[in-house]
Design an enzyme around this catalytic site. Structure first.
Site, PDB file in Angstrom:
ATOM      1  N   GLU A  10       4.537  -4.645   7.733  1.00  0.00           N
ATOM      2  CA  GLU A  10       3.688  -3.572   8.471  1.00  0.00           C
ATOM      3  C   GLU A  10       4.401  -3.312   9.771  1.00  0.00           C
ATOM      4  O   GLU A  10       4.231  -2.186  10.148  1.00  0.00           O
ATOM      5  CB  GLU A  10       2.335  -4.165   8.358  1.00  0.00           C
ATOM      6  CG  GLU A  10       1.630  -3.878   6.897  1.00  0.00           C
ATOM      7  CD  GLU A  10       1.676  -4.840   5.895  1.00  0.00           C
ATOM      8  OE1 GLU A  10       2.503  -6.063   6.671  1.00  0.00           O
ATOM      9  OE2 GLU A  10       1.015  -5.177   5.041  1.00  0.00           O
ATOM     10  N   GLY A  21       0.683  -4.918   1.129  1.00  0.00           N
ATOM     11  CA  GLY A  21      -0.452  -4.905   0.040  1.00  0.00           C
ATOM     12  C   GLY A  21      -0.239  -5.852  -1.241  1.00  0.00           C
ATOM     13  O   GLY A  21      -0.928  -6.261  -1.760  1.00  0.00           O
ATOM     14  N   ALA A  55       0.809  -1.343   0.185  1.00  0.00           N
ATOM     15  CA  ALA A  55      -0.141  -0.120   0.022  1.00  0.00           C
ATOM     16  C   ALA A  55       1.169   1.266   0.096  1.00  0.00           C
ATOM     17  O   ALA A  55       2.186   1.148   0.422  1.00  0.00           O
ATOM     18  CB  ALA A  55      -0.858   0.042   1.234  1.00  0.00           C
ATOM     19  N   GLU A  68      -0.801  -9.379  -0.154  1.00  0.00           N
ATOM     20  CA  GLU A  68      -1.971  -9.453   0.135  1.00  0.00           C
ATOM     21  C   GLU A  68      -3.003  -9.513  -1.180  1.00  0.00           C
ATOM     22  O   GLU A  68      -3.855 -10.469  -1.307  1.00  0.00           O
ATOM     23  CB  GLU A  68      -2.492  -8.374   1.016  1.00  0.00           C
ATOM     24  CG  GLU A  68      -2.165  -8.304   2.418  1.00  0.00           C
ATOM     25  CD  GLU A  68      -2.169  -7.167   3.214  1.00  0.00           C
ATOM     26  OE1 GLU A  68      -1.741  -6.102   2.618  1.00  0.00           O
ATOM     27  OE2 GLU A  68      -2.715  -7.195   4.645  1.00  0.00           O
TER      28      GLU A  68
HETATM   29  N1  CAA Z   1       4.649   3.295  -0.922  1.00  0.00           N
HETATM   30  C1  CAA Z   1       4.800   4.376  -1.469  1.00  0.00           C
HETATM   31  N2  CAA Z   1       6.251   4.434  -2.290  1.00  0.00           N
HETATM   32  C2  CAA Z   1       6.791   3.445  -2.536  1.00  0.00           C
HETATM   33  C3  CAA Z   1       6.450   2.074  -1.957  1.00  0.00           C
HETATM   34  C4  CAA Z   1       5.227   2.011  -1.040  1.00  0.00           C
HETATM   35  N3  CAA Z   1       5.017   0.982  -0.454  1.00  0.00           N
HETATM   36  N4  CAA Z   1       7.598   1.158  -2.242  1.00  0.00           N
HETATM   37  C5  CAA Z   1       8.446   1.666  -2.907  1.00  0.00           C
HETATM   38  N5  CAA Z   1       7.998   2.912  -3.182  1.00  0.00           N
HETATM   39  C6  CAA Z   1       8.566   4.003  -3.893  1.00  0.00           C
HETATM   40  C7  CAA Z   1       9.807   4.602  -3.190  1.00  0.00           C
HETATM   41  O1  CAA Z   1       9.503   5.697  -2.213  1.00  0.00           O
HETATM   42  C8  CAA Z   1      10.785   5.271  -4.427  1.00  0.00           C
HETATM   43  O2  CAA Z   1      10.303   6.177  -4.856  1.00  0.00           O
HETATM   44  P1  CAA Z   1      11.141   7.663  -4.973  1.00  0.00           P
HETATM   45  O3  CAA Z   1      11.938   7.131  -6.226  1.00  0.00           O
HETATM   46  O4  CAA Z   1      10.162   8.805  -5.514  1.00  0.00           O
HETATM   47  O5  CAA Z   1      11.947   7.890  -3.582  1.00  0.00           O
HETATM   48  C9  CAA Z   1      10.468   4.166  -5.619  1.00  0.00           C
HETATM   49  O6  CAA Z   1       9.243   3.346  -5.107  1.00  0.00           O
HETATM   50  C10 CAA Z   1      11.380   3.062  -5.504  1.00  0.00           C
HETATM   51  O7  CAA Z   1      11.857   2.791  -4.225  1.00  0.00           O
HETATM   52  P2  CAA Z   1      13.070   2.306  -3.574  1.00  0.00           P
HETATM   53  O8  CAA Z   1      14.069   3.422  -3.780  1.00  0.00           O
HETATM   54  O9  CAA Z   1      12.904   2.105  -2.281  1.00  0.00           O
HETATM   55  O10 CAA Z   1      13.517   0.690  -4.435  1.00  0.00           O
HETATM   56  P3  CAA Z   1      14.487  -0.324  -3.697  1.00  0.00           P
HETATM   57  O11 CAA Z   1      15.064  -1.250  -4.811  1.00  0.00           O
HETATM   58  O12 CAA Z   1      15.670   0.622  -3.122  1.00  0.00           O
HETATM   59  O13 CAA Z   1      13.516  -0.952  -2.326  1.00  0.00           O
HETATM   60  C11 CAA Z   1      11.716  -1.874  -1.598  1.00  0.00           C
HETATM   61  C12 CAA Z   1      12.572  -1.405  -3.089  1.00  0.00           C
HETATM   62  C13 CAA Z   1      12.466  -2.710  -0.921  1.00  0.00           C
HETATM   63  C14 CAA Z   1      10.345  -2.618  -2.118  1.00  0.00           C
HETATM   64  C15 CAA Z   1      11.577  -0.565  -0.930  1.00  0.00           C
HETATM   65  O14 CAA Z   1      11.027   0.391  -1.873  1.00  0.00           O
HETATM   66  C16 CAA Z   1      10.575  -0.849   0.114  1.00  0.00           C
HETATM   67  O15 CAA Z   1      10.747  -1.313   1.150  1.00  0.00           O
HETATM   68  N6  CAA Z   1       9.104  -0.305  -0.101  1.00  0.00           N
HETATM   69  C17 CAA Z   1       8.389  -0.309   1.113  1.00  0.00           C
HETATM   70  C18 CAA Z   1       7.642  -1.785   1.310  1.00  0.00           C
HETATM   71  C19 CAA Z   1       6.839  -1.953   2.259  1.00  0.00           C
HETATM   72  O16 CAA Z   1       6.911  -1.701   3.310  1.00  0.00           O
HETATM   73  N7  CAA Z   1       5.527  -2.286   1.835  1.00  0.00           N
HETATM   74  C20 CAA Z   1       4.387  -2.417   2.869  1.00  0.00           C
HETATM   75  C21 CAA Z   1       3.558  -1.172   2.980  1.00  0.00           C
HETATM   76  S1  CAA Z   1       2.494  -1.092   4.130  1.00  0.00           S
HETATM   77  C22 CAA Z   1       1.218  -1.911   3.656  1.00  0.00           C
HETATM   78  O17 CAA Z   1       0.970  -2.396   2.262  1.00  0.00           O
HETATM   79  C23 CAA Z   1      -0.110  -2.052   4.474  1.00  0.00           C
HETATM   80  C24 CAA Z   1      -1.396  -2.814   4.216  1.00  0.00           C
HETATM   81  O18 CAA Z   1      -1.238  -3.931   4.385  1.00  0.00           O
HETATM   82  C25 CAA Z   1      -2.506  -2.089   3.526  1.00  0.00           C
END
Ligand code: CAA
Length: 263
Positions: free
Chosen positions: A131, A108, A63, A111
């Site tokens: 999360e 998400g 998400a 999920e």
């Molecule tokens: N939400 C918003 N933006 C996201 C995102 C997310 N979940 N995941 C990645 N992005 C964005 C980053 O902010 C980045 O944007 P910018 O270039 O503008 O800075 C872009 O995507 C590329 O990401 P990274 O530079 O971080 O890429 P990476 O290769 O270094 O890392 C990754 C990849 C490990 C997937 C890392 O992006 C990450 O950890 N993302 C978050 C994953 C996460 O925590 N997901 C769970 C979200 S909570 C949820 O989903 C709640 C629910 O159950 C409803």
């Protein structure tokens, strides 16, 4: 549609989440577009759907953290409901949905894949429910579907630890059915969808309903659900054609795809 593309390949629909700047993360607009895409699928002419992510790195990275970061308690609950409603639509969609997981499937992303009937992934796929590291619970069904798919013990370990797992471990614990190279993944997903689409469509739909509905009730009620859906098939042309082909003992005919009715 800004973030979703839809392609029709014979009886197979391919839905691609396409928000590469955020690794296909799910904000409200993406969720709304996924829902609208599924609503628009022509169920007369589509028998299976493949759901995948654009690009080579990510299926869905979760998400949208930016959108969630400022939510109030009530807004958080509403956002959870929004995702849950869309994922439930996929889970109860009349025809099978195959998740072709081509990279990150976090939060998400994991999920949404679990709301699909079948999950296959590429060898670079990464799964996890991160999360609790962000101060929240999985909110789009993760606490419920992960435990149902891989068992409560493994689900609790993944969710409490927020530890990601790679494709081979996802395969070992039964989260995905198969792992392919990145190049092979989509062709294999389409092939599986086409195999499903070649079978009697009403029977396939009834199987999905019987399995899904049956899992929600006890065995005595579940077998009644099966009996009803089994019986319904005997009113279809597919049943008459399929069994007629077999009984004619004509090898050519047996192998011939019968002109299945679609509803
Ligand atoms: N939400 C918003 N933006 C996201 C995102 C997310 N979940 N995941 C990645 N992005 C964005 C980053 O902010 C980045 O944007 P910018 O270039 O503008 O800075 C872009 O995507 C590329 O990401 P990274 O530079 O971080 O890429 P990476 O290769 O270094 O890392 C990754 C990849 C490990 C997937 C890392 O992006 C990450 O950890 N993302 C978050 C994953 C996460 O925590 N997901 C769970 C979200 S909570 C949820 O989903 C709640 C629910 O159950 C409803």
């Amino acid at each position: 549609m800004e973030f979703i593309t839809y392609e029709q390949d014979g009886f197979v629909g391919i839905v691609t989440i396409n928000r590469p700047k955020a690794l296909n993360a799910l904000n409200s607009q993406v969720l709304e577009e996924i829902e609208a895409t599924f609503d628009a699928i022509d169920l007369e002419n589509t028998r299976a759907v493949v759901l995948t992510g654009a690009g080579e790195k990510s299926f869905v990275a979760g998400a949208d953290i930016g959108e969630m970061s400022t939510l109030t308690k009530a807004e958080g609950e509403a956002f959870g409901k929004k995702g849950n409603d869309v994922f439930r639509k996929i889970e109860t969609f009349p025809i099978p949905v195959i998740a072709a997981i081509n990279g990150f499937a976090l939060g998400g992303g994991c999920e949404i894949s679990m709301s699909c009937d079948i999950r296959i992934c590429s060898d670079n796929a990464v799964f996890g429910q991160p999360e609790v590291g962000l101060g929240i619970t999985p909110g789009f069904g993760g606490t419920q579907r992960l435990a149902r798919l891989v068992g409560a013990g493994m689900a609790k370990q993944m969710i409490y630890s927020a530890r990601n797992i790679k494709a081979d471990e996802a395969y070992r614990i039964g989260l995905v059915n198969a792992v392919y190279t990145q190049e092979e993944l989509l062709p294999q997903a389409k092939k599986l969808a086409a195999t499903i689409a070649a079978n009697a469509p009403i029977a396939v739909r009834n199987c999905k309903k019987a399995i899904n509905d049956g899992l929600e009730v006890d065995m005595d009620a579940a077998i009644v659900i099966e009996e009803k859906l089994f019986g319904d098939c005997f009113e279809t042309e597919d049943q008459k054609a399929g069994m007629g082909n077999f009984l004619e003992k004509d090898k050519e005919k047996k192998l011939k795809v019968v002109p299945f009715q679609n509803k």
